[in-house]
Write a protein that holds these residues in place. Structure first.
Motif, mmCIF file in Angstrom:
data_model
loop_
_atom_site.group_PDB
_atom_site.id
_atom_site.type_symbol
_atom_site.label_atom_id
_atom_site.label_comp_id
_atom_site.label_asym_id
_atom_site.label_seq_id
_atom_site.Cartn_x
_atom_site.Cartn_y
_atom_site.Cartn_z
ATOM 1 N N VAL A 1 0.779 -1.370 0.103
ATOM 2 C CA VAL A 1 -0.056 -0.081 0.203
ATOM 3 C C VAL A 1 0.941 1.255 -0.029
ATOM 4 O O VAL A 1 0.724 2.202 -0.675
ATOM 5 N N LYS A 2 2.006 1.249 0.898
ATOM 6 C CA LYS A 2 2.665 2.544 0.815
ATOM 7 C C LYS A 2 3.686 2.551 -0.295
ATOM 8 O O LYS A 2 3.841 3.690 -0.916
ATOM 9 N N ASN B 1 2.709 1.628 -3.420
ATOM 10 C CA ASN B 1 1.698 2.278 -4.344
ATOM 11 C C ASN B 1 1.541 3.806 -4.248
ATOM 12 O O ASN B 1 1.431 4.264 -5.310
ATOM 13 N N ARG B 2 1.518 4.063 -3.054
ATOM 14 C CA ARG B 2 0.993 5.533 -2.682
ATOM 15 C C ARG B 2 2.342 6.408 -3.348
ATOM 16 O O ARG B 2 2.258 7.338 -4.096
ATOM 17 N N ARG C 1 2.365 6.605 -7.009
ATOM 18 C CA ARG C 1 1.419 7.381 -7.589
ATOM 19 C C ARG C 1 1.943 8.645 -7.496
ATOM 20 O O ARG C 1 1.769 9.535 -8.567
ATOM 21 N N ARG C 2 2.483 9.041 -6.275
ATOM 22 C CA ARG C 2 3.012 10.411 -6.216
ATOM 23 C C ARG C 2 4.187 10.637 -6.928
ATOM 24 O O ARG C 2 4.223 11.924 -7.555
ATOM 25 N N LEU D 1 6.720 9.307 0.933
ATOM 26 C CA LEU D 1 5.388 9.084 1.445
ATOM 27 C C LEU D 1 4.720 10.571 2.141
ATOM 28 O O LEU D 1 3.543 10.735 1.689
#
Length: 121
Positions: free
Chosen positions: A63-64, A66-67, A70-71, A99
């Motif tokens: 999850v981290k 992928n975040r 995306r950023r 993140l």
């Protein structure tokens, strides 16, 4: 003038960029750059900019990661499509700070790295 940024997709392409030895480390990301030869890519006459994104497991769980990805992708769309020199391959590596770093600072990190690698226009 912005243009479409192509993607680096396979490991040998990433390793070629890393092997060039040109990188800049900022708090939010690491940028590696390599000027690619004519004849590489789909259309050799235009020499497009190609970008690969990578975020290792050191950053966190899926999850981290992928975040962070995306950023970084959003930052690449804003900065590299407008300011990167044609004929370069870039690999953007996410870090733990990717993140939580404010997005404006992440954009500034990417611009700084492009300038330091002499790939800013």
């Amino acid at each position: 003038m912005s243009f479409v940024v192509k993607r680096l997709k396979n490991r040998p392409e990433f390793l070629r960029v890393a092997g060039a030895g040109r990188k800049w480390v900022t708090p939010g990301l690491i940028l590696q750059a390599r000027r690619h030869d004519h004849g590489e890519g789909e259309n050799a006459e235009v020499s497009p900019v190609r970008v690969g994104l990578t975020v290792s497991r050191k950053v966190g769980n899926a999850v981290k990661r992928n975040r962070a990805r995306r950023r970084l992708r959003a930052a690449v769309e804003q900065v590299i499509s407008d300011h990167a020199e044609n004929g370069h391959d870039f690999v953007v590596i996410g870090r733990t700070a990717t993140l939580d770093r404010p997005f404006a600072a992440l954009l500034n990190d990417l611009e700084t790295a492009l300038k330091r690698l002499n790939a800013y226009r």
